[in-house]
Structures are given as C-alpha cells and as structure tokens.
Design a protein around this motif. Structure first.
Motif, PDB file in Angstrom:
ATOM      1  N   ASP A  17      33.641  59.185  14.356  1.00 45.91           N
ATOM      2  CA  ASP A  17      33.278  59.565  15.721  1.00 45.91           C
ATOM      3  C   ASP A  17      33.446  58.367  16.647  1.00 45.91           C
ATOM      4  O   ASP A  17      33.188  57.226  16.251  1.00 45.91           O
ATOM      5  N   THR A  37      23.096  60.850  11.606  1.00 45.49           N
ATOM      6  CA  THR A  37      23.713  61.612  12.698  1.00 45.49           C
ATOM      7  C   THR A  37      23.236  61.174  14.078  1.00 45.49           C
ATOM      8  O   THR A  37      24.049  60.933  14.982  1.00 45.49           O
ATOM      9  N   SER A  38      21.934  61.071  14.278  1.00 45.89           N
ATOM     10  CA  SER A  38      21.432  60.735  15.622  1.00 45.89           C
ATOM     11  C   SER A  38      21.835  59.327  16.030  1.00 45.89           C
ATOM     12  O   SER A  38      22.214  59.078  17.179  1.00 45.89           O
ATOM     13  N   LYS A  41      25.585  59.186  16.897  1.00 47.32           N
ATOM     14  CA  LYS A  41      25.873  59.736  18.225  1.00 47.32           C
ATOM     15  C   LYS A  41      25.725  58.663  19.299  1.00 47.32           C
ATOM     16  O   LYS A  41      26.548  58.579  20.223  1.00 47.32           O
ATOM     17  N   GLN A  42      24.689  57.845  19.196  1.00 45.30           N
ATOM     18  CA  GLN A  42      24.485  56.764  20.158  1.00 45.30           C
ATOM     19  C   GLN A  42      25.519  55.660  19.984  1.00 45.30           C
ATOM     20  O   GLN A  42      26.096  55.162  20.963  1.00 45.30           O
ATOM     21  N   ALA A  44      28.460  55.809  18.747  1.00 43.88           N
ATOM     22  CA  ALA A  44      29.833  56.242  19.025  1.00 43.88           C
ATOM     23  C   ALA A  44      30.209  56.055  20.490  1.00 43.88           C
ATOM     24  O   ALA A  44      31.392  56.171  20.837  1.00 43.88           O
ATOM     25  N   LYS A  45      29.243  55.753  21.340  1.00 45.27           N
ATOM     26  CA  LYS A  45      29.555  55.466  22.745  1.00 45.27           C
ATOM     27  C   LYS A  45      30.267  54.129  22.899  1.00 45.27           C
ATOM     28  O   LYS A  45      30.952  53.902  23.899  1.00 45.27           O
TER      29      LYS A  45
END
Length: 271
Positions: A17, A37-38, A41-42, A44-45
């Motif tokens: 990701d 996962t959580s 998500k952060q 991957a920015k």
C-alpha cells in the motif's frame, strides 16, 4: 496490491500500500498481517508499505525443509528476502513485533545492506525460559489453537484493556484460532532454538525498541536494546498502560513514536 507468489520454496501472501520509501511490517506469532492494518493505513501516506503473512500463518504456505531442525528464524528471514527480491526492493525500513521482531533482527544480521532502519516491538533475541516454549508446543500438539487463546490474551494485553475493548479481543482471538497448528508449532520451535544476541558492529542503521511498561519481558527487552551497540543510533521507549501488544493498546502513542523515529531515520539517510 495483494498477491500470492511461490517464493523460497512455498507460497507467500503479501500486500503493498502507498508510495514512497519502502517500509515492511512483520506480525507476531499466531496472528497475520491484518494486525497492522490501521497502522499501515497511516504509514502508507508517506511510505510504500509491505505487509506479509509469515510462513505457516495467515494465507502463506506451511512448507518445511526435510530437516526439521532447519526450520529457523533465519529461514523465516529468508522468506522476507525472497519477497523483497521479487518486488525489486533494494532496501527498506523494517518494523517487527514479537516473532516479527526476531525475524527483523535475523534479517538485519544476515542482510545489513538491505536495511535502512530497524524498529523492534516487544521482542528479544534469545530464549531464557525454554520450558515455557516446550509447554506451549505440547499444549498445541495436545489440543487445537482455541485452547491457547486465553493464555495469549493474558500475556499480550493488560486486564483493563481486555475488559474495556471486547471487539479487538474478539478479533485477535479469531486470528489465534485460525492459525495453522503445524505452522504455529514450527514457529515455536524456531523461536526456541534462536540465538540473536546483539553483535556489536553488525547493525549500522538507526534502531528503535518499543515495549509496554506492563510487559513482563520489558526489562529483558530494554537490556537487549542496550546491547545493540553497533547501531548508528539506538532508542528505547516504554509505553505506559500496555503489555506486549502496545501497537494496539496504545495505538496513537505507538504511531507517534514510530513516525518520529522514521522521520529521523529518513533525515539521517538523506545526509
């Protein structure tokens, strides 16, 4: 991107990701890559985040070498190398918790040129209580994985968190129950036989150790971190109100510490 490939002798399941410098997240024993996962998500920015299921966990294969003794933490580190080679990853920042941290250390010692920074969470490099792992292996052999759930949850999380957060407890319980029993036993044997004592001069990248203050192994983790004297820079952070799974119990604080460390590592690499 999520895919499965036959790598290093068996099927490996992984996902990627985001965009930016490569960052690898490695999960613990008896879970899978979804525990990250959580955080992924952060992250991957700012990073291209690779997560994968350790051999014998999640959707990855459970092939074992003919010689059972060769199922080792070093072998599991070789699986990471195979994924990185398949994705043409020259080097990466690596974050590992528990078994994932053991794999990270083995990778750092065997393939130092492929490493940009090392973050180790609730992990160490050697086993002092062999009986604990013998008992865990015997329990798994005698029953299914469901019988191990309570023991793991008690070790991984503080009593208050277990009481107040039933949803994540249910989610982690399902991961433990669904772990392939043979894959779990083989991983336990790999942990039992490992020796990743710090070797001065071998790790030359920034290193961060994170442990929960309520983790019974915190002092051993801290002592292990001080032994990593060859690293370019070593930090140790103890997070309050957390046991072994600090990334879940103290998710915001963990993310803050990791972000700061990775930013510092990126700056140091740039110069």
């Amino acid at each position: 991107m999520t895919t499965k490939k036959f790598l290093n002798g068996h099927l490996m399941h992984y996902t990627v990701d985001g965009h930016g410098p490569w960052l690898v997240l490695i999960h613990s024993l008896a879970t899978d890559m979804t525990v990250w996962t959580s955080h992924a998500k952060q992250l991957a920015k700012r990073f291209r985040v690779l997560r994968y299921d350790i051999r014998g966990h999640g959707k990855s294969g459970n092939y074992a070498p003919m010689n059972a003794d060769s199922y080792t933490v070093d072998l599991l580190a070789g699986d990471l190398l195979a994924i990185m080679d398949a994705l043409h990853i020259g080097s990466a920042h690596i974050v590992g918790i528990s078994l994932g941290g053991m794999i990270s250390q083995s990778f750092a010692l065997k393939y130092p040129q492929r490493l940009n920074s090392l973050t180790l969470v609730s992990t160490t490099g050697s086993v002092h209580d062999l009986q604990q792992w013998d008992d865990r292996i015997a329990a798994a052999e005698a029953q299914d994985m469901e019988g191990l759930v309570d023991g793991f949850l008690t070790t991984w999380f503080t009593p208050d968190f277990r009481k107040r957060h039933p949803e994540p407890m249910s989610r982690i319980s399902r991961l433990i129950k669904s772990t392939d029993k043979l894959g779990f036993i083989r991983a336990c044997r790999a942990i039992r036989s490992m020796d990743l004592a710090p070797r001065p001069g071998k790790v030359k990248v920034p290193a961060l150790f994170i442990a929960g203050k309520d983790d019974p192994q915190r002092h051993a983790i801290e002592e292990h971190s001080f032994g990593l004297t060859g690293a370019d820079k070593v930090e140790f952070i103890s997070l309050p109100n957390a046991a072994q799974w600090a990334p879940l119990e103290q998710a915001d604080a963990f993310q803050y510490c990791l972000n700061n460390f990775l930013q510092s590592a990126l700056v140091r690499k740039a110069y």
